[in-house]
Motif scaffolding. Structure first.
Motif, PDB file in Angstrom:
ATOM      1  N   LYS A  43       0.838  -1.362   0.116  1.00 51.46           N
ATOM      2  CA  LYS A  43      -0.010  -0.034   0.302  1.00 51.46           C
ATOM      3  C   LYS A  43       0.596   1.325   0.289  1.00 51.46           C
ATOM      4  O   LYS A  43       0.819   1.918  -0.717  1.00 51.46           O
ATOM      5  N   ALA A  44       1.904   1.453   1.035  1.00 53.80           N
ATOM      6  CA  ALA A  44       2.644   2.468   1.020  1.00 53.80           C
ATOM      7  C   ALA A  44       3.598   2.661  -0.791  1.00 53.80           C
ATOM      8  O   ALA A  44       3.698   3.668  -0.948  1.00 53.80           O
ATOM      9  N   GLU A  45       3.641   1.433  -1.467  1.00 51.37           N
ATOM     10  CA  GLU A  45       4.689   1.911  -2.564  1.00 51.37           C
ATOM     11  C   GLU A  45       3.599   2.203  -3.502  1.00 51.37           C
ATOM     12  O   GLU A  45       4.008   1.639  -4.822  1.00 51.37           O
ATOM     13  N   GLY A  46       2.204   2.116  -3.822  1.00 52.59           N
ATOM     14  CA  GLY A  46       1.301   2.125  -4.456  1.00 52.59           C
ATOM     15  C   GLY A  46       0.847   1.143  -5.610  1.00 52.59           C
ATOM     16  O   GLY A  46       1.074   1.022  -6.687  1.00 52.59           O
ATOM     17  N   ARG A  47       0.298   0.055  -4.999  1.00 54.02           N
ATOM     18  CA  ARG A  47       0.948  -1.319  -5.395  1.00 54.02           C
ATOM     19  C   ARG A  47      -0.774  -1.395  -5.778  1.00 54.02           C
ATOM     20  O   ARG A  47      -1.485  -2.908  -5.767  1.00 54.02           O
ATOM     21  N   THR A  48      -1.514  -0.847  -5.384  1.00 49.52           N
ATOM     22  CA  THR A  48      -3.088  -0.996  -5.484  1.00 49.52           C
ATOM     23  C   THR A  48      -3.257  -1.090  -7.300  1.00 49.52           C
ATOM     24  O   THR A  48      -2.703  -0.326  -7.503  1.00 49.52           O
ATOM     25  N   ALA A  49      -3.908  -1.546  -7.391  1.00 51.39           N
ATOM     26  CA  ALA A  49      -4.793  -1.703  -8.631  1.00 51.39           C
ATOM     27  C   ALA A  49      -6.207  -2.107  -9.032  1.00 51.39           C
ATOM     28  O   ALA A  49      -6.738  -2.332  -8.292  1.00 51.39           O
ATOM     29  N   ASP A  50      -6.634  -2.054  -9.991  1.00 53.74           N
ATOM     30  CA  ASP A  50      -8.315  -2.244 -10.631  1.00 53.74           C
ATOM     31  C   ASP A  50      -8.435  -3.010 -11.919  1.00 53.74           C
ATOM     32  O   ASP A  50      -7.275  -3.559 -12.326  1.00 53.74           O
ATOM     33  N   TYR A  51      -9.181  -3.802 -11.893  1.00 54.37           N
ATOM     34  CA  TYR A  51      -9.970  -4.962 -12.377  1.00 54.37           C
ATOM     35  C   TYR A  51      -9.443  -4.062 -14.160  1.00 54.37           C
ATOM     36  O   TYR A  51      -8.709  -5.516 -15.266  1.00 54.37           O
ATOM     37  N   ASP A  52     -10.165  -2.698 -14.398  1.00 54.71           N
ATOM     38  CA  ASP A  52      -9.296  -2.355 -16.231  1.00 54.71           C
ATOM     39  C   ASP A  52      -8.386  -1.943 -15.761  1.00 54.71           C
ATOM     40  O   ASP A  52      -8.255  -1.752 -17.215  1.00 54.71           O
ATOM     41  N   ASP A  53      -7.667  -2.219 -15.024  1.00 54.25           N
ATOM     42  CA  ASP A  53      -6.073  -1.606 -15.165  1.00 54.25           C
ATOM     43  C   ASP A  53      -5.218  -3.258 -16.644  1.00 54.25           C
ATOM     44  O   ASP A  53      -3.898  -3.151 -16.914  1.00 54.25           O
ATOM     45  N   VAL A  67     -11.991 -22.121 -14.584  1.00 51.61           N
ATOM     46  CA  VAL A  67     -12.142 -22.074 -13.056  1.00 51.61           C
ATOM     47  C   VAL A  67     -12.929 -21.818 -12.870  1.00 51.61           C
ATOM     48  O   VAL A  67     -13.805 -22.510 -11.775  1.00 51.61           O
ATOM     49  N   SER A  68     -14.296 -20.865 -13.493  1.00 50.59           N
ATOM     50  CA  SER A  68     -15.404 -20.564 -13.749  1.00 50.59           C
ATOM     51  C   SER A  68     -16.508 -21.861 -13.696  1.00 50.59           C
ATOM     52  O   SER A  68     -17.421 -21.756 -12.853  1.00 50.59           O
ATOM     53  N   GLU A  69     -16.313 -22.720 -14.570  1.00 54.15           N
ATOM     54  CA  GLU A  69     -16.908 -24.073 -14.907  1.00 54.15           C
ATOM     55  C   GLU A  69     -16.421 -25.386 -13.719  1.00 54.15           C
ATOM     56  O   GLU A  69     -17.825 -25.028 -13.135  1.00 54.15           O
ATOM     57  N   ARG A  70     -15.096 -25.304 -13.142  1.00 54.51           N
ATOM     58  CA  ARG A  70     -15.199 -25.865 -12.299  1.00 54.51           C
ATOM     59  C   ARG A  70     -15.323 -25.151 -10.834  1.00 54.51           C
ATOM     60  O   ARG A  70     -16.362 -25.707  -9.636  1.00 54.51           O
ATOM     61  N   GLU A  73     -19.027 -20.897 -10.340  1.00 55.93           N
ATOM     62  CA  GLU A  73     -19.574 -19.727 -10.341  1.00 55.93           C
ATOM     63  C   GLU A  73     -18.568 -18.409 -11.126  1.00 55.93           C
ATOM     64  O   GLU A  73     -17.565 -18.543 -12.009  1.00 55.93           O
ATOM     65  N   GLN A  74     -18.977 -17.131 -12.654  1.00 55.83           N
ATOM     66  CA  GLN A  74     -18.098 -16.689 -12.430  1.00 55.83           C
ATOM     67  C   GLN A  74     -16.684 -15.562 -12.249  1.00 55.83           C
ATOM     68  O   GLN A  74     -17.192 -15.037 -10.879  1.00 55.83           O
ATOM     69  N   LYS A  75     -15.964 -16.398 -13.002  1.00 55.16           N
ATOM     70  CA  LYS A  75     -14.721 -15.721 -12.528  1.00 55.16           C
ATOM     71  C   LYS A  75     -14.620 -14.370 -13.471  1.00 55.16           C
ATOM     72  O   LYS A  75     -13.862 -14.119 -14.695  1.00 55.16           O
ATOM     73  N   ASP A  76     -13.222 -13.705 -12.903  1.00 55.50           N
ATOM     74  CA  ASP A  76     -13.342 -12.819 -13.868  1.00 55.50           C
ATOM     75  C   ASP A  76     -12.047 -12.732 -13.929  1.00 55.50           C
ATOM     76  O   ASP A  76     -11.019 -12.931 -13.783  1.00 55.50           O
TER      77      ASP A  76
END
Length: 250
Positions: A43-53, A67-70, A73-76
């Motif tokens: 967090k201090a080093e700015g390593r957060t990210a969003d899926y859209d990245d 993985v979704s089939e196994r 449920e739907q996986k992103d």
């Protein structure tokens, strides 16, 4: 030895001075070892990210579909893409993504976290946890271990492990010492940074505890040789090639 968590730390944001925040909350003593969760380092080093990245490529889409089939449920697929980009190699991608990180750690999902992250979807591991540990060690004046929780082959449950360290060797090297019968030890190398990380995890905990730092006091490395060999190199690892061969055949 004593192990205690450090109270009073705030939610860490990008650019925060973790060393100063720790020093404000605890009076460190010579010989202390500070164990810091990789989450707050990231967090201090700015390593957060969003899926859209991480727009999903073909391989990520295929992994997510399997993985979704196994899982039922739907996986992103964008998460799978994030794992691919955070890894030097995926040793397996079904049923889990077992990743080799750029700094040598082998872990599920490249260690990407999706818990306790305000205002972001994901938190990646520090780019170089030992460099992060060195900066904290220089600022605090005591050894520092950057920790993460990781699963264990052949066992249920997770435990704390070291992914970076500074100010102490990674291991006690007992080779060349002797047992009580005078037999020379030939193979024993004790991964003390992992053992200290696991001890710290007992008091910092998981979930919503909000205790990402622990201090280990009155522990002594002892009169042993030190070793910094913690992550097995590719040519020493007996597991990676069989995994590669199995998945290539599959």
């Amino acid at each position: 030895m004593q192990v205690f968590a450090v109270d009073g730390l705030p939610e860490i944001r990008a650019g925060d001075d973790i060393a100063r925040l720790i020093a404000d909350q605890v009076d460190l003593e010579a010989g202390d070892v500070v164990c810091v969760a990789s989450t707050i380092v990231s967090k201090a080093e700015g390593r957060t990210a969003d899926y859209d990245d991480f727009p999903a490529g073909e391989r990520a889409q295929q992994i997510a579909e399997r993985v979704s089939e196994r899982a039922g449920e739907q996986k992103d697929p964008r998460f799978a893409q994030a794992v691919i980009e955070a890894s030097d190699e995926l040793l397996t991608d079904d049923p889990i993504m077992l990743a080799v990180t750029p700094f040598g750690h082998v872990t599920v999902n490249a260690g990407i976290d999706r818990s306790n992250i305000p205002d972001a979807d994901m938190l990646l591991l520090p780019e170089d946890p030992s460099a992060s540990a060195r900066r904290l060690h220089e600022a605090l004046g005591v050894p520092v271990i950057v920790t993460d929780t990781s699963g264990r082959p052949f066992r249920h449950g997770q435990r704390g492990v070291a992914i970076g360290w500074a100010g102490l060797p990674a291991a006690r090297d007992w080779r060349g010492e002797h047992d009580r019968e005078g037999k020379e030890l030939e193979a024993t190398v004790q991964a003390v940074v992992d053992e200290l990380a696991a001890a710290a995890n007992l008091v910092t905990g998981e979930g919503d505890g909000g205790l990402p730092v622990a201090v280990i006091r009155d522990w002594d490395f002892g009169d042993h040789a030190g070793s910094d060999e913690l992550f097995r190199s590719d040519d020493e690892d007996l597991i990676r090639d069989p995994l590669r061969e199995y998945y290539a055949r599959d």
